[in-house]
Design a protein around this motif. Structure first.
Motif, short mmCIF file in Angstrom:
data_model
loop_
_atom_site.label_atom_id
_atom_site.label_comp_id
_atom_site.label_asym_id
_atom_site.label_seq_id
_atom_site.Cartn_x
_atom_site.Cartn_y
_atom_site.Cartn_z
N ALA A 1 -11.57 -7.04 1.96
CA ALA A 1 -10.65 -7.27 2.80
C ALA A 1 -11.44 -7.97 4.01
N PRO A 2 -11.71 -9.17 3.84
CA PRO A 2 -12.45 -9.75 5.17
C PRO A 2 -11.43 -9.83 6.39
N VAL A 3 -12.03 -9.55 7.59
CA VAL A 3 -11.36 -9.09 8.80
C VAL A 3 -11.75 -10.23 9.88
N THR A 4 -10.94 -11.06 10.44
CA THR A 4 -11.35 -11.94 11.68
C THR A 4 -10.74 -11.33 12.88
N HIS B 1 -1.94 -7.40 1.81
CA HIS B 1 -1.66 -6.17 2.45
C HIS B 1 -2.23 -5.66 3.70
N PHE B 2 -2.93 -6.57 4.41
CA PHE B 2 -3.52 -6.00 5.82
C PHE B 2 -2.73 -5.94 6.63
N GLY B 3 -2.74 -4.77 7.55
CA GLY B 3 -1.85 -4.59 8.75
C GLY B 3 -0.95 -3.15 8.40
N SER B 4 -0.37 -2.88 9.29
CA SER B 4 0.60 -1.57 9.07
C SER B 4 -0.28 -0.64 9.10
N LEU B 5 -1.49 -0.54 10.09
CA LEU B 5 -2.22 0.70 10.39
C LEU B 5 -1.41 1.77 11.04
N SER B 6 -1.44 3.08 10.46
CA SER B 6 -0.53 3.98 11.08
C SER B 6 -1.49 5.18 11.68
N PHE C 1 -15.55 3.69 9.65
CA PHE C 1 -14.12 4.07 9.80
C PHE C 1 -13.30 4.32 8.59
N LEU C 2 -12.24 5.10 8.54
CA LEU C 2 -11.03 4.89 7.37
C LEU C 2 -9.88 5.21 8.11
N ALA C 3 -8.88 4.35 7.76
CA ALA C 3 -7.22 4.38 8.22
C ALA C 3 -6.62 4.34 6.95
N TRP D 1 -5.35 2.54 1.84
CA TRP D 1 -6.58 3.02 2.59
C TRP D 1 -7.04 1.42 3.16
N PHE D 2 -7.62 1.59 4.57
CA PHE D 2 -8.30 0.43 4.86
C PHE D 2 -9.64 0.90 5.67
N GLY D 3 -10.79 0.58 5.15
CA GLY D 3 -12.07 0.94 6.01
C GLY D 3 -13.03 -0.05 6.06
N GLY D 4 -14.19 0.24 6.91
CA GLY D 4 -15.11 -0.94 7.23
C GLY D 4 -15.85 -0.15 8.26
N ARG D 5 -16.68 -1.09 9.20
CA ARG D 5 -17.57 -0.95 10.09
C ARG D 5 -16.98 -1.68 11.32
#
Length: 304
Positions: A1-4, A37-42, A53-55, A62-66
């Motif tokens: 999930a590359p994030v800008t 699917h990116f977004g909708s972080l709760s 982190f983990l979300a 699940w969404f994770g990264g640094r």
């Protein structure tokens, strides 16, 4: 999930002010990704303070990264972004919005606890290298299921400090499941003060997450929305000594603000200690998969 990431340098729009009550703005980001699917972080928690982190999302991911930072420690981007579907106990992805509406997250050791609404439950997931496996055991959430509203369930699940009065027990608070007096249902799920409590509702604001301070006090993240005023955010502090079975909780409002600030539908928070010794507050928003909303990450130093 590359994030800008696009940097947010000022919290109050058009102002260089940095201090907002007990919070000093460090920096922020507006996040986007080509992944559908990116977004909708709760809900959002750090695995490593200020970095990994983990979300969870309310559409079952699940969404994770640094978090990446510049030389002065300000957040600048997200590296190693990934997403995976939240799985049921059978190891398969949850099949519908009714099952997959994850709204809250707490992490202790190698276990993540997730609160779901619609099909209300609080479930544990074993972590391996920060990646969750299939659903494990579910926890008795104490609040009678008949009292939980369909889309107003457990927006907050958090572990209390191990050395505090709650003995490390988890605390869960609903968004807007109200008792006959108009107070919000919550519970201490285990430990010496196990039992149901309520939180006094604060006007038009609804609870979206919470996090404990090191001294045992609880911060509540709250949100309001109307077509007339847009979104608003509030942070309330609950005395830790007041939390327990039968209590009606309330506390001081530390911050409240609306569209004059760089906020959106703020739904997730975490409190953590930075390498320089400062206590930090991180907030994330749920964009509701709308072109009119944003996924934000905001960071503050908390005055102690």
């Amino acid at each position: 999930a590359p994030v800008t990431a696009r940097s947010i340098d000022a919290f109050r729009i058009g102002s260089d002010e940095t201090r907002f009550g007990p919070f000093t703005f460090v920096g922020g980001m507006s996040l986007s990704s080509g992944l559908s699917h990116f977004g909708s972080l709760s809900s959002f928690r750090f695995l490593d303070p200020g970095s990994r982190f983990l979300a969870v999302t309310d559409n079952g991911f699940w969404f994770g990264g640094r978090i990446e930072r510049d030389g002065e420690g300000r957040p600048t981007g997200i590296s190693g972004g990934w997403m995976s579907e939240i799985m049921g106990p059978d190891g398969r992805p949850l099949g519908s919005k009714y099952e997959a509406d994850a709204e809250s997250l707490s992490i202790f050791g190698q276990t993540a606890t997730v609160g779901f609404e619609r099909y209300h439950r609080i479930t544990s997931y074993r972590l391996e290298n920060g990646r969750p496996g299939p659903a494990g055991a579910s926890t008795d959430f104490i609040v009678p299921a008949r009292e939980l509203r369909t889309n107003r369930g457990f927006e907050c699940v958090v572990h209390s400090p191990a050395e505090g009065l709650l003995g490390g027990g988890r605390v869960a608070v609903t968004e807007k499941s109200l008792d006959r007096n108009g107070n919000i249902f919550g519970a201490v799920l285990e430990g010496p003060r196990r039992g149901m409590f309520t939180v006094a509702k604060s006007g038009v604001y609804d609870i979206t997450d919470c996090a404990f301070l090191p001294d045992g006090d609880l911060l509540l993240l709250e949100r309001r929305y109307s077509l007339a005023t847009g979104v608003g955010m509030q942070i309330r502090r609950i005395a830790g000594a007041s939390i327990g079975k039968g209590a009606v909780l309330d506390g001081d409002i530390l911050f409240t603000g609306g569209m004059e600030y760089q906020i959106d539908n703020m739904e997730g928070m975490d409190v953590w200690r930075a390498g320089d010794g400062t206590l930090r507050l991180s907030l994330v928003s749920d964009d509701n998969k709308s072109l009119l909303q944003r996924t934000l990450y905001l960071e503050f130093v908390i005055a102690e």
